[in-house]
Write an enzyme that holds these catalytic residues in place. Structure first.
Site, mmCIF file in Angstrom:
data_model
loop_
_atom_site.group_PDB
_atom_site.id
_atom_site.type_symbol
_atom_site.label_atom_id
_atom_site.label_comp_id
_atom_site.label_asym_id
_atom_site.label_seq_id
_atom_site.Cartn_x
_atom_site.Cartn_y
_atom_site.Cartn_z
ATOM 1 N N ASP A 152 6.089 -13.793 -0.601
ATOM 2 C CA ASP A 152 7.082 -12.712 -0.541
ATOM 3 C C ASP A 152 8.377 -13.209 0.111
ATOM 4 O O ASP A 152 9.476 -12.932 -0.366
ATOM 5 C CB ASP A 152 6.541 -11.508 0.250
ATOM 6 C CG ASP A 152 5.561 -10.677 -0.578
ATOM 7 O OD1 ASP A 152 4.982 -11.230 -1.524
ATOM 8 O OD2 ASP A 152 5.383 -9.471 -0.274
ATOM 9 N N THR A 158 6.462 -4.332 -4.049
ATOM 10 C CA THR A 158 5.455 -3.857 -4.999
ATOM 11 C C THR A 158 4.895 -2.499 -4.562
ATOM 12 O O THR A 158 4.713 -1.618 -5.390
ATOM 13 C CB THR A 158 4.296 -4.866 -5.151
ATOM 14 O OG1 THR A 158 3.684 -5.073 -3.891
ATOM 15 C CG2 THR A 158 4.782 -6.193 -5.669
ATOM 16 N N THR A 159 4.659 -2.359 -3.255
ATOM 17 C CA THR A 159 4.137 -1.074 -2.774
ATOM 18 C C THR A 159 5.168 0.023 -3.020
ATOM 19 O O THR A 159 4.837 1.097 -3.541
ATOM 20 C CB THR A 159 3.795 -1.168 -1.276
ATOM 21 O OG1 THR A 159 3.035 -2.353 -1.060
ATOM 22 C CG2 THR A 159 3.004 0.027 -0.808
ATOM 23 N N ASP A 187 -0.412 -6.389 0.700
ATOM 24 C CA ASP A 187 0.468 -6.599 -0.435
ATOM 25 C C ASP A 187 0.065 -5.692 -1.598
ATOM 26 O O ASP A 187 -1.048 -5.788 -2.113
ATOM 27 C CB ASP A 187 0.361 -8.068 -0.852
ATOM 28 C CG ASP A 187 1.432 -8.438 -1.841
ATOM 29 O OD1 ASP A 187 2.605 -8.400 -1.446
ATOM 30 O OD2 ASP A 187 1.097 -8.716 -3.006
HETATM 31 N N1 LIG Z 1 11.923 -3.518 10.717
HETATM 32 C C1 LIG Z 1 11.957 -2.575 9.811
HETATM 33 N N2 LIG Z 1 12.558 -1.405 10.036
HETATM 34 C C2 LIG Z 1 12.591 -0.467 9.091
HETATM 35 N N3 LIG Z 1 12.056 -0.582 7.877
HETATM 36 C C3 LIG Z 1 11.454 -1.710 7.594
HETATM 37 C C4 LIG Z 1 11.366 -2.765 8.530
HETATM 38 N N4 LIG Z 1 10.694 -3.760 7.953
HETATM 39 C C5 LIG Z 1 10.369 -3.345 6.706
HETATM 40 N N5 LIG Z 1 10.824 -2.113 6.487
HETATM 41 C C6 LIG Z 1 10.710 -1.302 5.277
HETATM 42 O O1 LIG Z 1 9.385 -1.362 4.795
HETATM 43 C C7 LIG Z 1 9.378 -1.247 3.383
HETATM 44 C C8 LIG Z 1 8.604 -2.370 2.776
HETATM 45 O O2 LIG Z 1 7.273 -2.296 3.167
HETATM 46 P P1 LIG Z 1 6.167 -3.258 2.568
HETATM 47 O O3 LIG Z 1 6.629 -4.658 2.700
HETATM 48 O O4 LIG Z 1 4.904 -2.870 3.196
HETATM 49 O O5 LIG Z 1 6.084 -2.836 1.084
HETATM 50 P P2 LIG Z 1 6.826 -3.408 -0.184
HETATM 51 O O6 LIG Z 1 7.827 -4.432 0.198
HETATM 52 O O7 LIG Z 1 7.289 -2.250 -0.949
HETATM 53 O O8 LIG Z 1 5.639 -4.032 -0.992
HETATM 54 P P3 LIG Z 1 4.877 -5.438 -0.799
HETATM 55 O O9 LIG Z 1 5.488 -6.126 0.386
HETATM 56 O O10 LIG Z 1 3.483 -5.023 -0.587
HETATM 57 O O11 LIG Z 1 5.112 -6.168 -2.054
HETATM 58 C C9 LIG Z 1 10.820 -1.289 2.931
HETATM 59 O O12 LIG Z 1 11.259 -0.011 2.620
HETATM 60 C C10 LIG Z 1 11.542 -1.831 4.150
HETATM 61 O O13 LIG Z 1 12.867 -1.391 4.225
HETATM 62 MG MG LIG Z 2 7.360 -6.118 1.391
#
Ligand SMILES: Nc1ncnc2c1ncn2[C@@H]1O[C@H](COP(=O)(O)OP(=O)(O)OP(=O)(O)O)[C@@H](O)[C@H]1O
Ligand SMILES: [Mg+2]
Length: 549
Positions: A394, A98-99, A65
């Site tokens: 989340d 957040t990332t 996260d």
């Molecule tokens: N099954 C999937 N196929 C394609 N992209 C995906 C899939 N699952 C998640 N993503 C993509 O991954 C990204 C989110 O990644 P992640 O959850 O690691 O980071 P975040 O949501 O930005 O931050 P955090 O969850 O740490 O608060 C988004 O761009 C999302 O569209």
């Molecule tokens: Mg995320």
């Protein structure tokens, strides 16, 4: 620092103050922020890596996260701290992304640095970015798809995407279901809109068992045990008194003296105390309560009387839990026991003390139409339950986001790629250096599909080219599918995210980048003596002594 007026040096800042200006200051700030962004970039997406963070006490946190990683990193540089703030804001406002927000802010700065190196003035970059930011939000809203906020199937999809990148991904269907049910339970429909607050979902964690033992409780779970061994441990059809006054005889605050001369005086004194306590319990019982939840203490004697009357009680319950109990059970908080009525009591079909791992917890469950519920998170080890709790946070947040603002976009960097395309078309209408800045903004957005591809072991440039090509042919939801290592239509794969998450990420990333770019002077005071860690008493005494001599 000093400047010269004639032959006289003019001192305007305190000795020891450091100052950096212009390009140098900008460069240092951008570099620091980039380091932060780069540190979380490898954790983006379902194939992103986790980080292991060890604090000063040797405690380990393993997380994916963004907000958690940056929080634990304890960043010191002021510009880098601003990116940490971006993650915090994102977490507070929408709970996910957040990332992405931090990575985006970093890339905006990196592209800005390129322009500054080519002698584009930072102000021009900032103006261009601000213009682009407004447009990006507009484009994003145009792209978004309206959904039915009560559509459980859609909510589940969104929750699953938020969970896909977490440690709990293996059980994402199960956890997504829990999150959707929890938020739906506490949500309220106001005319055509929904209101929901994730604070109304109480998340308790206890290491032990496995993640699939995690449960949703239609009521409130208290990490408390029943106060007296003689009390019942299970009560069906519970009528619950939510008490906010102590069930004790008030002790005088100051040294009051009580002079007792004869043994019978002592006895009557104690009798009187006992009578007060019995009266209290009588009042609770008279209202029909068979469970008492008290925010304050409960005297041993009162406990004894309650046990005799088969009333189950817990004490020293947190105020926040009391408020949730009001929402869950429909009871009223009693600030005094005078005139307590049956209608003041909360209701639950079952209140029971159960052993969870080594601890005893009180389950207040089976509430009718509860407006606050609980999730008990279980998992193999403490670190797993910690990360599971963050993942559930989340998931709860994205479900709430969609219920409150029922619009979604596909994931996988598709919306970023599409907005980048729209932005490039828009940039063509602009002239001069502003156009460069808007184009740089468009390029920066593509860091999301690039990073998703990179983290999945795909060729980032090749993937980006494929994504760009597809977007030219009106496939607006084509992006990176890290799970299958392909470029694909994410809407067809049912990868949806809340519009609110993307909007907030653009807003806070844009704002932070502009703010950092506008700084051309960093004046840092020398560390003051008091700013260090607190000193032991001996050390400070020594220093004082030195001052006197
Ligand atoms: N099954 C999937 N196929 C394609 N992209 C995906 C899939 N699952 C998640 N993503 C993509 O991954 C990204 C989110 O990644 P992640 O959850 O690691 O980071 P975040 O949501 O930005 O931050 P955090 O969850 O740490 O608060 C988004 O761009 C999302 O569209
Ligand atoms: Mg995320």
């Amino acid at each position: 620092m000093s400047a010269k007026i004639g032959n006289q040096p003019a001192l305007i800042l305190k000795e020891g103050t450091s100052r950096s200006e212009g390009r140098e200051a900008q460069h240092a700030n951008i570099t620091a922020a980039l380091v932060v962004a780069e540190s979380v970039r490898s954790s983006l997406g379902p194939k992103g890596m986790d980080k292991m963070l060890v604090d000063g006490f040797g405690d380990v946190t393993i997380s994916n996260d963004g907000a958690t990683i940056l929080d634990e990193m304890d960043v010191q540089h002021p510009a880098a701290k601003m990116l940490v703030e971006v993650a915090k804001t994102q977490d507070d406002e929408v709970g996910d992304g957040t990332t992405s927000a931090v990575v985006l802010a970093g890339e905006l700065l990196s592209k800005a640095q390129n322009l500054i190196d080519k002698d584009v003035h930072p102000t021009v970059v900032v103006d261009g970015y601000q213009m682009a930011n407004g447009k990006a939000l507009e484009f994003l809203r145009r792209l978004a798809v309206k959904v039915n906020p009560a559509d459980k199937v859609m909510l589940r999809k969104v929750a699953k995407v938020a969970l896909a990148s977490k440690l709990v991904a293996e059980h994402k269907d199960f956890v997504a279901d829990l999150a959707v049910n929890a938020v739906m339970e506490v949500s309220e429909k106001v005319r055509t809109e929904y209101k929901a607050d994730v604070e109304d979902v109480k998340v308790e964690k206890k290491p032990g068992g496995s993640l699939t033992d995690t449960t949703l409780i239609q009521g409130i779970l208290l990490d408390k045990e029943v106060v007296h061994p003689g009390m019942p441990k299970r009560i069906e059809n519970a009528k619950i008194a939510l008490i906010n006054c102590p069930l004790e005889v008030e002790k005088p605050e100051f040294d009051a003296k009580l002079s007792i001369q004869r043994p019978d005086q002592m006895k009557s004194f104690l009798d009187e105390e006992e009578k007060i306590l019995r009266d209290m319990v009588d009042k609770i019982a008279a209202a029909g309560a068979n469970v008492a939840v008290c925010e304050k203490g409960i005297d041993d004697v009162a406990q004894h009387f309650m046990a005799k009357r088969n009333i189950m009680a817990v004490r020293r319950v947190k105020q926040s839990d009391m408020e949730k109990l009001v929402k869950a059970t429909g009871g009223r908080i009693l600030t005094q026991l005078e005139g307590v009525k049956a209608s003041d009591l909360g209701q639950a079909s079952l209140v029971e003390e159960r052993k969870v791992s080594d601890d005893k917890m009180t389950f207040i469950e089976g509430c009718k139409n509860p407006k606050a519920v609980s999730i008990l998170v279980r998992g193999g080890t403490e670190r797993i339950v910690d990360e599971a709790e963050r993942a559930i946070h989340d998931a709860l947040c994205v479900v709430r986001d969609v219920m409150v603002e029922p619009y979604v976009v596909a994931g996988g960097g598709a919306p970023e790629a599409e907005v980048a395309k729209m932005m490039r078309t828009y940039a063509q209408k602009l002239s001069g250096k502003e156009q460069l800045a808007v184009q740089a903004y468009a390029d920066a957005l593509e860091i999301i599909p690039i990073s998703l591809a990179e983290n999945a072991g795909m060729d980032p440039i090749d993937s980006l080219m494929q994504v760009r090509a597809k977007h030219q042919t009106k496939s607006k939801w084509v992006g990176v599918d890290p799970i299958n290592g392909k470029v694909a239509d994410l809407a067809k794969l049912e990868v949806y995210e809340p519009l609110a998450v993307k909007v907030q990420a653009l807003k806070s990333a844009g704002e932070a980048a502009s703010m950092i770019l506008k700084i051309d002077d960093v004046i840092a005071a020398s560390k003051s003596k008091g700013a260090g860690p607190p000193k032991g008493p001996e050390e400070s005494a020594k220093e004082e002594g030195e001052g006197e001599s």
